[in-house]
Write a protein that holds these residues in place. Structure first.
Motif, short mmCIF file in Angstrom:
data_model
loop_
_atom_site.label_atom_id
_atom_site.label_comp_id
_atom_site.label_asym_id
_atom_site.label_seq_id
_atom_site.Cartn_x
_atom_site.Cartn_y
_atom_site.Cartn_z
N LEU A 158 0.83 -1.21 0.00
CA LEU A 158 0.00 0.00 0.00
C LEU A 158 0.87 1.26 0.00
CD1 LEU A 158 -2.70 1.43 0.11
CD2 LEU A 158 -2.79 1.04 2.58
N LEU A 159 1.96 1.26 0.75
CA LEU A 159 2.85 2.43 0.77
C LEU A 159 3.40 2.72 -0.62
CD1 LEU A 159 4.81 1.83 4.10
CD2 LEU A 159 2.99 3.49 3.70
N ARG A 160 3.70 1.67 -1.38
CA ARG A 160 4.22 1.87 -2.74
C ARG A 160 3.12 2.34 -3.69
NH1 ARG A 160 7.45 -0.80 0.12
NH2 ARG A 160 9.68 -0.96 -0.37
N LEU A 161 1.89 1.94 -3.42
CA LEU A 161 0.77 2.39 -4.25
C LEU A 161 0.40 3.85 -3.94
CD1 LEU A 161 -1.45 -0.83 -4.05
CD2 LEU A 161 -0.06 -0.07 -6.00
N MET A 162 0.96 4.40 -2.85
CA MET A 162 0.72 5.81 -2.50
C MET A 162 1.63 6.75 -3.28
SD MET A 162 -1.58 5.73 0.06
CE MET A 162 -1.45 7.31 0.89
N ILE A 163 2.66 6.22 -3.96
CA ILE A 163 3.61 7.07 -4.69
C ILE A 163 2.95 7.59 -5.97
CG2 ILE A 163 5.87 7.16 -5.82
CD1 ILE A 163 6.65 4.70 -4.05
N PRO A 164 2.89 8.91 -6.16
CA PRO A 164 2.28 9.45 -7.38
C PRO A 164 2.97 8.88 -8.62
CG PRO A 164 2.59 11.19 -5.76
CD PRO A 164 3.30 9.99 -5.22
N PRO A 165 2.21 8.58 -9.68
CA PRO A 165 2.78 7.98 -10.90
C PRO A 165 3.94 8.80 -11.47
CG PRO A 165 0.39 7.96 -11.01
CD PRO A 165 0.75 8.76 -9.79
N GLY A 166 5.01 8.07 -11.83
CA GLY A 166 6.16 8.71 -12.48
C GLY A 166 7.11 9.44 -11.55
N LEU A 167 6.78 9.55 -10.28
CA LEU A 167 7.61 10.35 -9.36
C LEU A 167 9.03 9.81 -9.27
CD1 LEU A 167 7.45 12.79 -7.43
CD2 LEU A 167 6.98 11.18 -5.59
N LEU A 168 9.18 8.50 -9.26
CA LEU A 168 10.51 7.90 -9.12
C LEU A 168 10.99 7.26 -10.42
CD1 LEU A 168 10.07 6.18 -5.62
CD2 LEU A 168 10.87 8.49 -6.13
N ALA A 169 10.37 7.67 -11.53
CA ALA A 169 10.69 7.05 -12.82
C ALA A 169 12.15 7.27 -13.20
CB ALA A 169 9.78 7.61 -13.91
N GLN A 170 12.73 6.23 -13.79
CA GLN A 170 14.11 6.29 -14.29
C GLN A 170 14.08 6.32 -15.81
OE1 GLN A 170 16.89 6.12 -12.07
NE2 GLN A 170 15.35 6.32 -10.46
N GLY A 171 15.25 6.58 -16.41
CA GLY A 171 15.36 6.50 -17.87
C GLY A 171 15.38 7.86 -18.55
N THR A 172 15.00 7.86 -19.82
CA THR A 172 15.04 9.08 -20.62
C THR A 172 13.90 10.02 -20.22
OG1 THR A 172 13.58 8.15 -22.31
CG2 THR A 172 15.96 7.75 -22.58
#
Length: 404
Positions: A158-172
């Motif tokens: 559940l804590l990981r599902l609380m992270i807003p989409p793309g906030l920790l995204a890696q890559g280009t």
């Protein structure tokens, strides 16, 4: 000469002082949680442990921000919920029968408490298996171990599902943009994923388990996430950067249904409703509540005269000035677990401010495991940018039943 107005204070997480106050409150909550847990043995009276917990909270709160003109206090009193109880439980000294309630060896109890500094409250709930006094600590196995391990992973999920989409995204930049454009999981999707974790361990999610947005002087803000909602119940809102949440997970070995318990409601909190109280005893009780607790929850035993308070709150509740928390338990009297974590969502991810102790897998031994690839993939993800991968690899190994 024109009067100069005092600058408006920024109470959001953009102000470093706000996060410092939350962290200070969390440190106090943790310290007292440890101390209260150390008092929980077979035969100990719940009311006495709750009293000691509140005394410790008051003592630790008094040590910080000395001489500063800011409010500080208990954000939620010490509560200790026996095995089948869903809601926080804190009996009164003046209710003779309940005051004699003691802890039983082998039962799962939930300890919940919290502190607030300048209205920034943290709440934490952890659970433990009651041990016999002066006896060697035995490992926990069987259904109780399954329940505790399931709750640990449901909470991490559940804590990981609380992270807003793309906030920790890696890559280009393109990949990051694509990740940020994804929609946050709906509350129905969140419930479904957590129910899969519960089922892997032979458990169910407790209906209407609710996580709330926290705000200054407010632990039930205008957003909430409800797991396994009952008929006509729905959550509202998704987590965003800059918010603080109280994230709650509750599982049970039973069917997940809840019933009201035949106990006095001892936990209350002030509402925003105004009502002309007619009885002097009611006005006196409310005056003490406003002065001591503001809008945070409190137990009737925290008031100067517990017996007078029991009378004084009646009109306050009837007039809607106070809300009472109805005691509830599992409908089939089966063991219930609960974890509550206060988190801050920043641009770097999720920070656990007040959180349960790490699970000891050498002490809590379940022979069940999670096999759902989608869930395992989410559990592998870090909560924040600074989180190392090593811990998460260990977590996956344990979740899949890998060797230690």
């Amino acid at each position: 000469m024109a009067e100069t107005q005092a600058p408006e204070v920024d109470y959001t997480l953009n102000n470093p002082d706000t996060l410092t106050k939350y962290k200070t409150a969390a440190q106090i909550s943790h310290k007292v949680l440890e101390a209260v847990g150390a008092l929980c043995f077979e035969g100990e009276k719940i009311v006495e442990i709750c009293q000691k917990g509140d005394k410790l909270l008051d003592e630790e709160i008094a040590k910080v921000y000395k001489g500063k003109k800011i409010s500080k206090g208990i954000s939620t009193p010490t509560t200790i919920s026996p095995s089948s109880y869903v809601t926080p439980y804190t009996p009164l000294v003046s209710d003779a029968a309940e005051a004699e309630t003691t802890l039983k060896a082998g039962e799962i109890v939930k300890i919940q408490l919290g502190a607030q500094i300048d209205g920034f409250g943290t709440i934490v709930c952890d659970m433990l298996v009651v041990a016999k006094k002066d006896a060697p600590k035995e490992p926990v196995t069987g259904p109780e171990a399954d329940l505790i391990v399931a709750t640990h992973y449901a909470n991490e999920l559940l804590l990981r599902l609380m992270i807003p989409p793309g906030l920790l995204a890696q890559g280009t930049d393109e990949e990051k943009k694509k990740a940020a454009a994804q929609r946050a999981p709906t509350q129905a999707q969140i419930s479904t994923l957590l129910e899969k974790v519960a089922k892997a361990y032979g458990c169910n999610v407790v209906e209407n388990t609710t996580s709330w947005l926290f705000d200054r002087n407010e632990i039930e803000g205008n957003k909430k996430i409800i797991l396994s909602p009952g008929d006509g119940v729905r959550g509202d809102g998704t987590p965003e950067v800059g918010e603080v949440w109280g994230v709650e997970v509750g599982l049970t070995l039973g069917n997940g249904k809840v019933k009201n318990l035949d106990h006095r409601a001892t936990l209350h909190r002030r509402t925003t409703t105004t009502y002309g109280l007619k009885r002097p005893s009611s006005r006196q009780t409310l005056s003490e509540i406003v002065k001591k607790f503001g809008t945070f929850p409190f137990s009737l035993r925290q008031l100067d005269d517990e017996k007078a308070a029991k009378v004084g709150v009646v009109e306050c509740v009837r007039g809607g000035v106070l809300r009472q928390y109805e005691p509830a338990g599992s409908a089939d009297n089966t063991p219930v677990s609960r974890l509550l974590t206060t988190i801050a969502i920043t641009k770097n991810g999720v920070t656990k401010l007040a959180t349960a102790n790490p699970i000891d897998f050498d002490q809590i031994k379940s022979d069940k495991k999670i096999e759902d690839e989608e869930i395992l993939k989410i559990l592998e993800q870090p909560l924040a940018r600074s989180t190392g991968n090593k811990k998460n690899k260990n977590k996956k190994k344990k979740a899949t039943g890998g060797d230690e």
